[in-house]
Each structure stands twice: as structure tokens, then as C-alpha cells.
Design a protein around this motif. Structure first.
Motif, short mmCIF file in Angstrom:
data_model
loop_
_atom_site.label_atom_id
_atom_site.label_comp_id
_atom_site.label_asym_id
_atom_site.label_seq_id
_atom_site.Cartn_x
_atom_site.Cartn_y
_atom_site.Cartn_z
N UNK A 7 -5.25 50.40 124.02
CA UNK A 7 -4.57 49.77 125.15
C UNK A 7 -5.00 48.31 125.27
N UNK A 8 -6.29 48.04 125.19
CA UNK A 8 -6.79 46.65 125.26
C UNK A 8 -6.22 45.80 124.11
N UNK A 9 -6.19 46.39 122.92
CA UNK A 9 -5.66 45.68 121.74
C UNK A 9 -4.21 45.27 121.97
N UNK A 10 -3.40 46.21 122.46
CA UNK A 10 -1.98 45.92 122.66
C UNK A 10 -1.74 45.02 123.87
N UNK A 11 -2.62 45.05 124.86
CA UNK A 11 -2.50 44.12 125.98
C UNK A 11 -2.75 42.68 125.51
N UNK A 12 -3.71 42.51 124.63
CA UNK A 12 -3.96 41.17 124.07
C UNK A 12 -2.77 40.74 123.22
N UNK A 13 -2.24 41.69 122.46
CA UNK A 13 -1.10 41.40 121.60
C UNK A 13 0.15 41.08 122.42
N UNK A 14 0.26 41.67 123.61
CA UNK A 14 1.43 41.45 124.47
C UNK A 14 1.52 40.01 124.96
N UNK A 18 6.91 36.62 121.06
CA UNK A 18 7.68 37.52 120.21
C UNK A 18 7.27 38.98 120.28
N UNK A 19 6.34 39.30 121.16
CA UNK A 19 5.90 40.70 121.28
C UNK A 19 6.98 41.52 121.97
N UNK A 20 7.23 42.69 121.43
CA UNK A 20 8.14 43.65 122.06
C UNK A 20 7.42 44.98 122.15
N UNK A 21 7.62 45.66 123.26
CA UNK A 21 6.86 46.88 123.52
C UNK A 21 7.16 47.99 122.52
N UNK A 39 2.94 58.21 123.63
CA UNK A 39 3.59 58.09 124.93
C UNK A 39 2.61 57.61 125.99
N UNK A 40 1.42 58.17 125.97
CA UNK A 40 0.40 57.79 126.96
C UNK A 40 0.00 56.33 126.79
N UNK A 41 -0.23 55.92 125.55
CA UNK A 41 -0.66 54.53 125.28
C UNK A 41 0.42 53.54 125.68
N UNK A 42 1.67 53.84 125.31
CA UNK A 42 2.78 52.95 125.66
C UNK A 42 2.93 52.86 127.17
N UNK A 43 2.79 54.00 127.86
CA UNK A 43 2.91 54.01 129.32
C UNK A 43 1.80 53.17 129.96
N UNK A 44 0.57 53.30 129.47
CA UNK A 44 -0.54 52.52 130.02
C UNK A 44 -0.36 51.03 129.78
N UNK A 45 0.06 50.66 128.59
CA UNK A 45 0.28 49.25 128.28
C UNK A 45 1.39 48.68 129.15
N UNK A 46 2.48 49.42 129.27
CA UNK A 46 3.61 48.97 130.09
C UNK A 46 3.19 48.80 131.55
N UNK A 48 0.20 48.13 132.75
CA UNK A 48 -0.66 46.95 132.88
C UNK A 48 0.14 45.65 132.79
N UNK A 49 1.14 45.62 131.93
CA UNK A 49 1.99 44.43 131.80
C UNK A 49 2.74 44.21 133.11
N UNK A 50 3.27 45.28 133.69
CA UNK A 50 4.01 45.16 134.95
C UNK A 50 3.09 44.68 136.09
N UNK A 51 1.86 45.19 136.13
CA UNK A 51 0.92 44.75 137.16
C UNK A 51 0.64 43.25 137.02
N UNK A 52 0.48 42.80 135.79
CA UNK A 52 0.21 41.39 135.54
C UNK A 52 1.37 40.51 135.98
#
Length: 117
Positions: A7-14, A18-21, A39-46, A48-52
């Protein structure tokens, strides 16, 4: 790598251009990670992105409120002082423009409170 690490890795990548979920799912599938875990990882990343994004939007709104409030407050002061000192002709009287002044102070206070949250 653990779920939190992914999750942390993909949040940095987000934060990169050009990043797409949907890239997350493709990359995790290529690493043979189970569909439920993906599904869990994508949901957590999404989430966190929405909160930001929401937090960023809230800060912009509070700055706008403070700015509009400052303009109204200054406008009220300028008109009041201008008529008092004769810079704005008003005959033998002067205006006390308290509406914009009080509204401006209220907006600035509201913006300040919003920014502190």
C-alpha cells in the motif's frame, strides 16, 4: 512484501505523473498475488488517495474563505475611513460600513477554524 508495504509503495507511485489505479491490479496479478488480496490492496490505496484529495480540497476552501473575508474586511474599513477623512465625499456625514466588515471577519474566522481541522 507485506500488505502495508505494498500500500505504501503504491501510494508513493500514485504521486507520479501518469499513474492509473488499474496499474496496481495488473502489477499484482503479474506477481501471482491472490485476487482477494489484490482487491484489499486496491481498496486501501484508493481510500488513501481519496482522503488526500479531500484534505487538499478542504485546505484550498479554507484559504479561499480567509482571502474573501480579508477583502470584505478591508473594503469595509476603506469605505468607513474614506468617508470619515473626506477621501470619499459624503457631505457633512460619514458612513460606518459594518456589514462587509463583520461578514469579512466571520469568513476569516470560519476559514481559520476550517484550516485548523
Amino acid at each position: 512484501m507485506s500488505r502495508a508495504g505494498l500500500v505504501d509503495f503504491y501510494l508513493k507511485k500514485a504521486k507520479e505523473d501518469g499513474f492509473e489505479i488499474d496499474q496496481i491490479r495488473k502489477e499484482l496479478e503479474s506477481q501471482n498475488i491472490s485476487d482477494d488480496e489484490i482487491k484489499i490492496i486496491v481498496k486501501l490505496v484508493d481510500s488513501e488517495i481519496q482522503k488526500s484529495v479531500l484534505k487538499s480540497s478542504s485546505k484550498n476552501k479554507s484559504k479561499e474563505l480567509i482571502g474573501i473575508g480579508a477583502v470584505l474586511t478591508i473594503l469595509g474599513l476603506v469605505i468607513t475611513m474614506g468617508t470619515y477623512f473626506g477621501l470619499i465625499p459624503s457631505g457633512n456625514s460619514f458612513l460606518i460600513v459594518y456589514g462587509p466588515f463583520i461578514a469579512g471577519l466571520s469568513l476569516m474566522l470560519g476559514g481559520w477554524v476550517e484550516a485548523r481541522k
